[in-house]
Design a protein around this motif. Structure first.
Motif, PDB file in Angstrom:
ATOM      1  N   THR A   1       0.837  -1.192   0.000  1.00 42.79           N
ATOM      2  CA  THR A   1       0.000   0.000   0.000  1.00 42.79           C
ATOM      3  C   THR A   1       0.879   1.252   0.000  1.00 42.79           C
ATOM      4  N   ALA A   2       0.321   2.339  -0.538  1.00 41.68           N
ATOM      5  CA  ALA A   2       1.109   3.573  -0.625  1.00 41.68           C
ATOM      6  C   ALA A   2       1.042   4.371   0.684  1.00 41.68           C
ATOM      7  N   ARG A   3       0.157   3.962   1.622  1.00 40.22           N
ATOM      8  CA  ARG A   3      -0.038   4.760   2.832  1.00 40.22           C
ATOM      9  C   ARG A   3       1.153   4.596   3.790  1.00 40.22           C
ATOM     10  N   GLY A   4       1.454   5.698   4.465  1.00 40.94           N
ATOM     11  CA  GLY A   4       2.561   5.666   5.418  1.00 40.94           C
ATOM     12  C   GLY A   4       2.121   5.147   6.770  1.00 40.94           C
ATOM     13  N   ASP A   5       0.818   5.287   7.053  1.00 42.98           N
ATOM     14  CA  ASP A   5       0.333   4.774   8.333  1.00 42.98           C
ATOM     15  C   ASP A   5      -1.077   4.233   8.193  1.00 42.98           C
ATOM     16  N   ILE A   6      -1.415   3.319   9.108  1.00 39.90           N
ATOM     17  CA  ILE A   6      -2.761   2.743   9.146  1.00 39.90           C
ATOM     18  C   ILE A   6      -3.317   3.051  10.524  1.00 39.90           C
ATOM     19  N   ALA A   7      -4.414   3.794  10.558  1.00 45.33           N
ATOM     20  CA  ALA A   7      -5.065   4.194  11.814  1.00 45.33           C
ATOM     21  C   ALA A   7      -4.078   4.833  12.796  1.00 45.33           C
ATOM     22  N   GLY A   8      -3.129   5.605  12.236  1.00 40.21           N
ATOM     23  CA  GLY A   8      -2.176   6.304  13.099  1.00 40.21           C
ATOM     24  C   GLY A   8      -0.965   5.473  13.493  1.00 40.21           C
ATOM     25  N   TYR A   9      -0.852   4.272  12.943  1.00 43.95           N
ATOM     26  CA  TYR A   9       0.286   3.409  13.268  1.00 43.95           C
ATOM     27  C   TYR A   9       1.159   3.237  12.025  1.00 43.95           C
ATOM     28  N   SER A  10       2.454   3.535  12.165  1.00 41.53           N
ATOM     29  CA  SER A  10       3.393   3.198  11.098  1.00 41.53           C
ATOM     30  C   SER A  10       3.711   1.713  11.234  1.00 41.53           C
ATOM     31  N   ARG A  11       4.467   1.167  10.289  1.00 40.93           N
ATOM     32  CA  ARG A  11       4.788  -0.257  10.405  1.00 40.93           C
ATOM     33  C   ARG A  11       5.574  -0.508  11.702  1.00 40.93           C
TER      34      ARG A  11
END
Lengths: 272, 286
Positions: B58-68
């Motif tokens: 995915t191109a998103r840097g974060d999911i629900a405010g969480y980075s990897r």
């Protein structure tokens, strides 16, 4: 062989009678087992709201991935229904000395210890797996070729055989350790690696894990190989993992048999 | 007079004896125990790889405010929280002792059963931490790059408090569940259902913040809001969120107070279940 089949059918019948005697409990077990599965499916649905694919360029988009999950459900439900309940009882049998009465029977100990209980409620997940597989495949852009459908049951059987061999080796460990309450935990954690496509194990840490889980403990072949056959395009290169899975299943069955025999030879009765 | 003065010490001595017996019992099958402890880290490994693959696609840097990195740190921290709040075998053990009649020995002895269980569980946990400290430290050291800089002392203190409270909350919830055995002969399915709900809603499976955008049908209430009305999040999500700085300031104080409230409520439930249960109990077994 016929004698063993007859005895197994007797066990299966007795377990069915037992399950049907406590029908409410049986239904509750089906429901809880379906609950666990639905929870996992909900998690995957959630994951796919954030990404179109599991791993860039792997081909595990939503429908193929759900075909993968369905395969996992089918394989695991067979193992949970036929082999796991007996193996779970072994822990207590070793500790309390109940194993002695099995060893004096004029039957193969491995057969008796691994097949004397059938848990029908575990098959509920498998049925849902079949339905999920049908749903996922019907949404594929290109339907799987006939050869994939022919190979699929064989590879599912290979997956079951690999898991069965692992159970037998864990059972052997139980006999050697004296008590192994972690047997089920260990099983759960180990099979956890088989729950996702092998492609996710990449990079400096993932590479070795993928190698170990393919060649040492072939847990990654259990779901991945049948799922790939059905959910990914079939090519000449597909035959290598297929051959690998069949070979791994055969080797694992033989090795587990030898390990189990060696463990039984070391068994010292706990009863008086 | 002397008898009443000696009583508190007698109570303490009984507690200490129970604790040491339980520690010895836990250490009796060391091989099995160490194996079990080490195995607990394996699911984290698959989760880390799964989320790495998700972030890779995915191109998103974060999911629900969480980075990897945050997600990896989150899962590791929930492991710490679960090391405090999970109570393997507690509910099942209580229900079994009701069913097979062995609970009557606690009824005729001057021992408080819930107190005994708590002492046994503390012993269980102490031995567990002793064994698990090394693998925990090693894994956190290897994964230190995933963590944000060390939080300030207040946050660390709040984190420790949230862990202690999560232990008590987990204990009283499971003990209450086990006491259902007084009313129903077979509670294994109920326990399993509880474990499912607990796994899903505690944040053990994924951070609860990921449910924020999911509607419930109630206007203005997301699925995350619904989950936050329940006590489960305090047994995994909350301590991890505290360490990662997701809950700060007055919101943190408020959340700790709510967690303490849940502990008191569940402790009362447990006592009530014990009192009602023992009243209707008739002993089985020889």
């Amino acid at each position: 062989m016929r004698r063993y089949l007859g005895i197994f059918l007797t066990f299966a019948r007795a377990c069915l009678v037992r399950d049907m005697t406590f029908r409410a409990n049986f239904l509750l077990e089906c429901v809880t087992s379906l609950g666990w599965m639905s929870m996992n499916l909900a998690f995957y649905l959630l994951v796919f709201t954030f990404t179109p694919e599991i791993g860039r360029g792997t081909g595990w988009t939503r429908e193929p991935f759900f075909a993968f999950v369905a395969t996992g459900l089918i394989v695991n439900s067979i193992v949970q229904a036929f082999f796991m309940p007996s193996a779970e009882e072994l822990t207590e049998m070793v500790r309390s000395g109940g194993l002695d009465s099995v060893l004096v029977q004029p039957l193969d100990a491995q057969f008796l210890l691994s097949l004397h209980r059938v848990e029908y409620s575990s098959l509920a997940n498998g049925l849902v797996g079949v339905g999920l597989l049908g749903w996922a495949v019907s949404r594929f852009t290109a339907p799987p070729p006939a050869i994939a459908w022919l190979l699929y049951p064989l590879l599912v059987a290979c997956g079951v055989a690999i898991l069965y061999a692992l159970i037998i080796m864990l059972a052997a460990a139980t006999i050697l350790l004296g008590r192994n309450q972690s047997l089920y935990d260990f099983w759960f954690y180990l099979t956890n690696f088989s729950r996702y496509p092998a492609e996710i194990y990449a990079g400096p840490w993932g590479g070795p894990i993928r190698m170990i889980c393919t060649f040492v403990i072939p847990i990654l072949l259990v779901v991945n190989v049948p799922a790939r056959v059905i959910a990914q395009p079939f090519s000449a290169g597909s035959w290598t993992p297929i051959g690998g899975a069949v070979l791994a299943a055969a080797v694992m069955l033989v090795v587990s048999r030898l390990v189990f025999q060696a463990a039984l030879a070391k068994y010292r009765s706990a009863s008086s | 007079m002397s008898e009443t003065a000696a009583r508190p010490f007698a109570g303490l001595r009984a507690w200490w004896t129970m604790l040491s017996i339980c520690i010895e019992e836990r250490l009796a099958y060391r091989g099995d125990f160490i194996l079990g402890t080490a195995m607990r880290f394996l699911p984290i490994v698959t989760q880390v790889f799964l989320w790495t693959a998700v972030f890779g696609a995915t191109a998103r840097g974060d999911i629900a405010g969480y980075s990897r990195d945050d997600i990896v740190a989150y899962y590791l921290l929930t492991m710490v929280a679960r090391a405090f709040s999970s109570m393997p075998g507690l509910a099942g053990g209580i229900a079994r002792s009701v069913r097979d009649g062995s609970i009557k020995k606690y009824l005729v002895q001057p021992v408080d059963y819930v107190g005994y269980l708590l002492a046994a569980r503390i012993a269980h946990k102490l031995v567990y931490y002793l064994v698990a400290a090394l693998p925990f430290a090693a894994i956190f050291f290897v994964c230190r790059g995933f963590f944000p800089p060390l939080p300030d002392a207040t946050t660390v203190a709040a984190f420790v408090l949230s862990l202690v409270l999560s232990f008590l909350l987990g204990f009283f919830m499971e003990a209450t569940l086990g006491m259902l055995g007084f009313w129903f002969l077979e509670v294994s399915s109920v326990i399993f259902a509880y474990m499912l709900v607990q796994y899903l809603l505690s944040g053990h499976m994924f951070p609860i913040d990921m449910l924020t955008g999911i509607p419930t049908g109630i206007p203005g209430v997301s699925l995350a809001d619904l989950v936050r009305w329940l006590p489960f999040e305090y047994t995994a999500y909350f301590p991890a969120a505290v360490w990662l700085g997701k809950v700060r300031g007055w919101a943190l104080v408020r959340a700790l107070a709510i967690e303490a409230g849940w502990v008191v409520a569940m402790a009362l439930c447990c006592r009530l279940a014990w009192r009602r249960g023992t009243r209707r109990y008739s002993a089985f077994g020889g």
